[in-house]
Design a protein around this motif. Structure first.
Motif, PDB file in Angstrom:
ATOM      1  N   LEU A  65       1.165  -1.366   0.152  1.00 54.11           N
ATOM      2  CA  LEU A  65       0.371  -0.043  -0.144  1.00 54.11           C
ATOM      3  C   LEU A  65       0.939   1.687  -0.379  1.00 54.11           C
ATOM      4  O   LEU A  65       1.748   0.961   0.281  1.00 54.11           O
ATOM      5  CB  LEU A  65      -0.993  -0.080   1.161  1.00 54.11           C
ATOM      6  CG  LEU A  65      -1.695  -0.704   1.306  1.00 54.11           C
ATOM      7  CD1 LEU A  65      -2.129  -1.629   2.561  1.00 54.11           C
ATOM      8  CD2 LEU A  65      -3.110  -0.917   0.317  1.00 54.11           C
ATOM      9  N   ASP A  66       0.237   2.042  -0.849  1.00 52.68           N
ATOM     10  CA  ASP A  66       0.981   3.301  -0.569  1.00 52.68           C
ATOM     11  C   ASP A  66       0.587   4.313   0.440  1.00 52.68           C
ATOM     12  O   ASP A  66      -0.696   5.251   1.313  1.00 52.68           O
ATOM     13  CB  ASP A  66       0.594   4.431  -1.344  1.00 52.68           C
ATOM     14  CG  ASP A  66       1.521   5.713  -1.724  1.00 52.68           C
ATOM     15  OD1 ASP A  66       2.064   6.015  -0.958  1.00 52.68           O
ATOM     16  OD2 ASP A  66       1.428   6.577  -2.648  1.00 52.68           O
ATOM     17  N   PRO A  67       1.709   4.064   1.828  1.00 53.82           N
ATOM     18  CA  PRO A  67       1.926   4.632   3.100  1.00 53.82           C
ATOM     19  C   PRO A  67       1.533   6.820   3.171  1.00 53.82           C
ATOM     20  O   PRO A  67       0.552   6.482   4.209  1.00 53.82           O
ATOM     21  CB  PRO A  67       3.318   4.258   3.796  1.00 53.82           C
ATOM     22  CG  PRO A  67       4.152   4.527   2.414  1.00 53.82           C
ATOM     23  CD  PRO A  67       2.977   4.394   1.532  1.00 53.82           C
ATOM     24  N   LEU A  76      -6.272   5.506  -0.895  1.00 54.52           N
ATOM     25  CA  LEU A  76      -6.181   4.944  -1.784  1.00 54.52           C
ATOM     26  C   LEU A  76      -6.860   3.799  -2.553  1.00 54.52           C
ATOM     27  O   LEU A  76      -7.207   3.674  -4.257  1.00 54.52           O
ATOM     28  CB  LEU A  76      -5.323   3.933  -1.225  1.00 54.52           C
ATOM     29  CG  LEU A  76      -3.704   4.071  -1.291  1.00 54.52           C
ATOM     30  CD1 LEU A  76      -3.142   2.693  -0.104  1.00 54.52           C
ATOM     31  CD2 LEU A  76      -3.415   3.269  -2.502  1.00 54.52           C
ATOM     32  N   LEU A  77      -8.357   3.535  -2.211  1.00 49.08           N
ATOM     33  CA  LEU A  77      -9.357   3.059  -2.531  1.00 49.08           C
ATOM     34  C   LEU A  77      -9.943   4.148  -3.437  1.00 49.08           C
ATOM     35  O   LEU A  77     -10.022   3.198  -4.479  1.00 49.08           O
ATOM     36  CB  LEU A  77     -10.443   2.771  -1.408  1.00 49.08           C
ATOM     37  CG  LEU A  77     -10.076   1.589  -0.548  1.00 49.08           C
ATOM     38  CD1 LEU A  77     -11.021   1.604   0.793  1.00 49.08           C
ATOM     39  CD2 LEU A  77     -10.477   0.078  -1.337  1.00 49.08           C
ATOM     40  N   ILE A  78     -10.407   4.987  -3.510  1.00 46.76           N
ATOM     41  CA  ILE A  78     -10.712   6.475  -4.493  1.00 46.76           C
ATOM     42  C   ILE A  78      -9.761   5.986  -5.882  1.00 46.76           C
ATOM     43  O   ILE A  78     -10.166   5.566  -7.120  1.00 46.76           O
ATOM     44  CB  ILE A  78     -10.662   7.279  -4.378  1.00 46.76           C
ATOM     45  CG1 ILE A  78     -11.656   7.427  -3.257  1.00 46.76           C
ATOM     46  CG2 ILE A  78     -11.446   8.471  -5.179  1.00 46.76           C
ATOM     47  CD1 ILE A  78     -12.465   8.848  -3.252  1.00 46.76           C
ATOM     48  N   GLU A 126       1.640  13.624  -2.459  1.00 45.83           N
ATOM     49  CA  GLU A 126       2.496  13.106  -2.197  1.00 45.83           C
ATOM     50  C   GLU A 126       3.471  13.929  -1.639  1.00 45.83           C
ATOM     51  O   GLU A 126       3.853  13.952  -0.641  1.00 45.83           O
ATOM     52  CB  GLU A 126       2.926  12.528  -2.667  1.00 45.83           C
ATOM     53  CG  GLU A 126       4.210  10.670  -1.779  1.00 45.83           C
ATOM     54  CD  GLU A 126       4.425   9.620  -3.087  1.00 45.83           C
ATOM     55  OE1 GLU A 126       4.488   8.863  -2.629  1.00 45.83           O
ATOM     56  OE2 GLU A 126       4.512   9.628  -3.768  1.00 45.83           O
ATOM     57  N   SER A 127       4.012  14.996  -2.719  1.00 47.35           N
ATOM     58  CA  SER A 127       4.612  15.737  -2.888  1.00 47.35           C
ATOM     59  C   SER A 127       4.316  16.523  -1.510  1.00 47.35           C
ATOM     60  O   SER A 127       5.631  17.575  -0.942  1.00 47.35           O
ATOM     61  CB  SER A 127       5.089  16.277  -3.903  1.00 47.35           C
ATOM     62  OG  SER A 127       5.433  15.805  -4.599  1.00 47.35           O
ATOM     63  N   GLY A 186       8.363  -1.878  -1.165  1.00 44.09           N
ATOM     64  CA  GLY A 186       7.155  -2.330  -0.822  1.00 44.09           C
ATOM     65  C   GLY A 186       6.113  -2.983  -1.102  1.00 44.09           C
ATOM     66  O   GLY A 186       5.099  -3.887   0.107  1.00 44.09           O
ATOM     67  N   GLY A 187       6.296  -3.404  -2.386  1.00 44.48           N
ATOM     68  CA  GLY A 187       5.042  -4.001  -3.233  1.00 44.48           C
ATOM     69  C   GLY A 187       4.067  -3.236  -4.042  1.00 44.48           C
ATOM     70  O   GLY A 187       3.249  -3.972  -4.472  1.00 44.48           O
TER      71      GLY A 187
END
Lengths: 283, 269
Positions: free
Chosen positions: A109-111, A118-120, B32-33, B103-104
């Motif tokens: 998952l993207d932390p 994330l789901l969207i 994220e940035s 991380g996958g």
């Protein structure tokens, strides 16, 4: 409770002409590793009926994850063939990706995103509009009981919450076949039971679940049929009951053996065998 | 929770609807940035540090009024392009990518029907936007210390666009190292291979004032032409020949990076 998102489209029936959700014929994978050519999977045949829970067991490095990665289009197939949801994996990987949900080891998952984001995002990657994606995300957050944590960043989630979110991301497009690669590894007993309940519920809706696990109790509890892979080849397959009965008859045992006994018998892992003898094959 | 969630939603065959993976993944990278502003610090602080130090060291050697190649401006105007290029080379895309590989999450994205290239390009889109913001901030800081953009506002736009394209190309090459090595350490080490290219350039004086070996090295180094194009916009106005060479280098780097990325991502196993 809000109404679940309603998105309609022309869909194909879940059953394939063969009635098999996953079919592999003489599947082989070779790697070029540091020590030379590594044969991670050596002619695996699989036939998983639609709408069942199939357990794929084996010791570390046996070829489980490599097989799953080939079936989920993440890794090329050296030789042999595989069909998932009736589609040839090598010929049309994009079509396969539309039919499968994938939750790999370690909950990728993207932390730095929240659970909802994330789901969207996952919904949008499967072609939903922003509005559809928001509604679908809400439904799935409710399904995996993460509504309260939906707007927190994933890096703050516990291991169990991450697994549940990972499971939800694999379900955004209502997949025909759900691949779960060791979904409960590292979880506490309560989280494990929660995942088991989700797997049962998902399967009850007609989704085929292809589950790899190292926990034999998990396979015994959840799976309609299992296959045991060792050193890249299938060494046993059948229902848990069939495999236990076969061992009992073959060994002339008074009591019915456990799935652990079947596993040890199939893989030759006994006290006489040195643990270090099993070679790790990195997928 | 109602089991209706399984039956009410069915989008399995909607992938023939155009999915703009690039925009979706680009938005994610931008978000994220914004959440990792500390990652911007090296991209802003180090180039500004070099700018200040270089001006301090050479500013009196090249006074504004007596130095022909400065066209009446201070030495900061000559140094600014070097700092902009340095800032453009501090992208975080490759490190985030390798983190996702380890991380996958990268595999999670690859298991969706989104185009392979958009997985790579999403982060580069964010790098481009990031570069525009950082370049603008640096130009503004430069202007506060007397730097003029001789080519005006249009020249500023061209300058920022060229630096952003450079940042995208540079980050793209770093992402290739990340995809190949799948290791954060190797990716960071890989950037060291490209870094000397930024310094084998006429970054202190014009090419004709360099020693002969350095002039040859700078002439062979494609980064020189990007720097000279950026410099021309600040010092000279619109110099068609310099801009053509600069954009040709950036364009070629982008084409090469994209071609290698397509090959790498399609063969990623």
């Amino acid at each position: 409770m809000r109404e679940p998102t309603s998105v309609t489209s022309a869909i194909e029936p879940r059953s394939t002409p063969t009635g098999l959700a996953v079919e592999a014929t003489q599947l082989v994978k070779h790697y070029r590793g540091k020590g030379g050519d590594i044969e991670a999977v050596r002619g695996v045949d699989l036939a998983v009926p639609a709408a069942t829970v199939f357990g794929f067991l084996g010791p570390n490095g046996a070829g489980k994850s490599t097989t799953v990665r080939m079936l989920t289009t993440l890794m090329s197939i050296t030789s042999g063939s595989a069909h998932v949801a009736g589609i040839d994996v090598a010929d049309d990987p994009d079509a396969v990706r539309r039919k499968i949900g994938v939750a790999l080891q370690e909950a990728g998952l993207d932390p730095r995103q929240s659970g909802r984001e994330l789901l969207i995002l996952q919904c949008r990657l499967f072609g939903m509009t922003a509005r559809e994606a928001a509604g679908r995300a809400e439904d799935l957050l409710e399904l995996v009981e993460l509504t309260d944590a939906a707007d927190r960043l994933v890096k703050g989630y516990s291991g169990g919450m991450k697994r549940r979110l990972d499971l939800a991301t694999a379900l955004v497009h209502a997949p025909e076949v759900l691949f779960l690669d060791e979904p409960t590894t590292g979880l506490d007993p309560a989280s494990r039971l929660t995942i088991w309940d989700e797997v049962r519920r998902i399967n009850a809706q007609g989704t085929t679940v292809f589950l790899t696990t190292q926990y034999l109790e998990e396979a015994d509890q959840l799976c309609d049929a299992i296959a045991i892979i060792d050193a890249g080849t299938i060494v046993r397959e059948g229902t848990p009951a069939q495999l236990k009965d076969e061992l009992r008859e073959r060994r002339g045992l008074a009591a019915r053996p456990s799935l652990d006994d079947v596993f040890l018998d199939a893989t030759g892992r006994t006290r006489e065998r040195a643990a270090g003898e099993v070679q790790e094959v990195r997928s | 929770m109602s089991d209706a969630v399984f039956s009410a939603v069915d989008v399995r065959d909607r992938a023939n609807r155009p999915v703009n993976g690039l925009v979706v993944l680009g938005q994610r990278a931008l978000r994220e940035s914004l959440r990792t502003l500390d990652a911007l610090l090296p991209a802003v602080f180090i180039p500004l540090f070099f700018l200040v130090v270089n001006i301090g060291q050479a500013g009196r050697i090249f006074p504004a009024g007596d130095t022909e190649f400065l066209n009446g401006q201070g030495y900061g105007a000559f140094q600014l392009p070097a700092s902009l290029l340095l800032a453009g080379s501090f992208g975080a895309a490759a490190l985030y990518l390798v983190e996702e590989i380890e991380g996958g999450y990268f595999d999670k994205l690859r298991a969706t029907p989104v185009s392979r290239m958009s997985i790579v390009l999403g982060r580069l889109y964010a790098e481009g936007v990031r570069s525009v913001v950082i370049s603008t901030a640096m130009v503004v800081i430069g202007m506060l210390f007397g730097v003029r953009i001789e080519s005006g506002f249009a020249g500023y736009l061209v300058l920022v666009a060229m630096i952003a394209l450079w940042a995208v190309a540079f980050s793209g090459f770093m992402q290739l190292i990340a995809l190949k090595s799948r290791s954060a350490a190797a990716t960071q080490a890989g950037s060291m291979v490209f870094f000397p290219l930024l310094f084998l350039t006429p970054n202190f004086v014009p090419r004709n004032l360099l020693t002969r070996p350095m002039e040859i090295a700078a002439t062979l180094n494609p980064v020189t032409y990007v720097m000279e194009a950026a410099r021309s916009l600040i010092l000279d106005g619109f110099d068609g020949a310099a801009l053509a060479k600069g954009f040709a280098v950036v364009g070629a780097a982008l084409v090469l990076m994209l071609a290698l990325s397509v090959r790498m991502i399609n063969n990623y196993d």
